[in-house]
Scaffold this motif. Sequence first.
Motif, PDB file in Angstrom:
ATOM      1  N   UNK A  27       0.828  -1.214   0.000  1.00  0.00           N
ATOM      2  CA  UNK A  27       0.000   0.000   0.000  1.00  0.00           C
ATOM      3  C   UNK A  27       0.858   1.257   0.000  1.00  0.00           C
ATOM      4  N   UNK A  28       1.925   1.253   0.772  1.00  0.00           N
ATOM      5  CA  UNK A  28       2.827   2.404   0.783  1.00  0.00           C
ATOM      6  C   UNK A  28       3.645   2.474  -0.506  1.00  0.00           C
ATOM      7  N   UNK A  29       3.989   1.331  -1.089  1.00  0.00           N
ATOM      8  CA  UNK A  29       4.711   1.331  -2.354  1.00  0.00           C
ATOM      9  C   UNK A  29       3.867   1.935  -3.469  1.00  0.00           C
ATOM     10  N   UNK A  30       2.555   1.785  -3.392  1.00  0.00           N
ATOM     11  CA  UNK A  30       1.670   2.391  -4.379  1.00  0.00           C
ATOM     12  C   UNK A  30       1.743   3.910  -4.324  1.00  0.00           C
ATOM     13  N   UNK A  31       1.731   4.482  -3.112  1.00  0.00           N
ATOM     14  CA  UNK A  31       1.866   5.933  -2.974  1.00  0.00           C
ATOM     15  C   UNK A  31       3.261   6.395  -3.390  1.00  0.00           C
ATOM     16  N   UNK A  32       4.264   5.605  -3.080  1.00  0.00           N
ATOM     17  CA  UNK A  32       5.630   5.962  -3.449  1.00  0.00           C
ATOM     18  C   UNK A  32       5.817   5.941  -4.961  1.00  0.00           C
ATOM     19  N   UNK A  38       5.034  11.138 -10.599  1.00  0.00           N
ATOM     20  CA  UNK A  38       4.668  12.564 -10.730  1.00  0.00           C
ATOM     21  C   UNK A  38       5.909  13.445 -10.809  1.00  0.00           C
ATOM     22  N   UNK A  39       6.922  13.153 -10.016  1.00  0.00           N
ATOM     23  CA  UNK A  39       8.145  13.950 -10.056  1.00  0.00           C
ATOM     24  C   UNK A  39       8.925  13.743 -11.349  1.00  0.00           C
ATOM     25  N   UNK A  60       5.429   5.026 -13.169  1.00  0.00           N
ATOM     26  CA  UNK A  60       5.231   5.322 -14.584  1.00  0.00           C
ATOM     27  C   UNK A  60       6.255   6.372 -15.022  1.00  0.00           C
ATOM     28  N   UNK A  61       7.105   5.966 -15.944  1.00  0.00           N
ATOM     29  CA  UNK A  61       8.154   6.844 -16.440  1.00  0.00           C
ATOM     30  C   UNK A  61       8.029   6.983 -17.945  1.00  0.00           C
ATOM     31  N   UNK A 221      13.757  12.841  -2.455  1.00  0.00           N
ATOM     32  CA  UNK A 221      14.539  14.023  -2.833  1.00  0.00           C
ATOM     33  C   UNK A 221      14.732  14.002  -4.341  1.00  0.00           C
ATOM     34  N   UNK A 222      14.372  15.087  -4.985  1.00  0.00           N
ATOM     35  CA  UNK A 222      14.506  15.233  -6.433  1.00  0.00           C
ATOM     36  C   UNK A 222      15.560  16.294  -6.712  1.00  0.00           C
ATOM     37  N   UNK A 223      16.611  15.923  -7.465  1.00  0.00           N
ATOM     38  CA  UNK A 223      17.720  16.839  -7.734  1.00  0.00           C
ATOM     39  C   UNK A 223      18.175  16.676  -9.174  1.00  0.00           C
TER      40      UNK A 223
END
Length: 277
Positions: A27-32, A38-39, A60-61, A221-223
């Motif tokens: 369930x948490x992997x789905x949100x992750x 999205x990022x 999804x990439x 973290x997105x960099x």
Amino acid sequence: MRNDDLVHARHPTELISRWYNTPMGARLAKDLAACLGRLADDAFGYHAVMVGAVLPCEPRLRIRARTQVAATREELAETPLMAVQADFDYLPIETESADLVIALHVLESTREPHEIMRELDRIIRPEGRVMIVGVNPVSFWHWQKSWLGREKMMRTGYLAGQHRAAWRVVDWLRLLGYDVQSVEHLGGVCPTTRPRFYDKMTRCRALSGKWLWFMQGFYVIDAVRRVSTPTAIRPAFRLPRMIPNKTRATVANQTTCQTTPPSRQQPSGRTINLFKK
């Protein structure tokens, strides 16, 4: 083999991958996966590399060529991607060949994460993206280590390894020349093992995302890797001197040289005074 020995024998990312296959972990992997998708919606390129733990649902990439790198064969048994087993300190990937790198709980696998950070920096091309997922050490998800035993840690595999704070990872990325775009938090404040209770706390997780974001269990973290191009230092802009000024300077120098009287020499021998009577 006892459970205590089994905990020490297995790799931390393997325990985390096993936990993501549990009902609460899935369930948490789905949100992750939704957060990562999205990022990475504006991430373009040819090659994407996912290093570390293996999620049961892939994000999804836009990048189709994907490679999964894990520490053990058990983690790569069910992944449909091109799988590679390797150490995180020495990735079998060419230098500056990855357009997107997603590191899932990689820094938790060692006490010296600087080598892994340098290895991730090596495989990312200039202007490439890196996303680092970790467990927040100041959250209640992490504080479960104080009251859970070794046997229960097998069921809560995300507690394995050394957890790093998000602000510390951000400092490491900035020292390497990265531009941090955002830091996302998810998982909520209160840890749970029941997916139904997790879904009922949706509004509480939304409120904690605004006011208690630093207490949530997980972070992303997105960099972007910035590479400075060296440029030659040019002299300041000046207007060219006028030609008459150069002529005057030349004439003045010549006049000065010509008007300078030569040094007089005293005549040798006897002198005659013409005014003597």
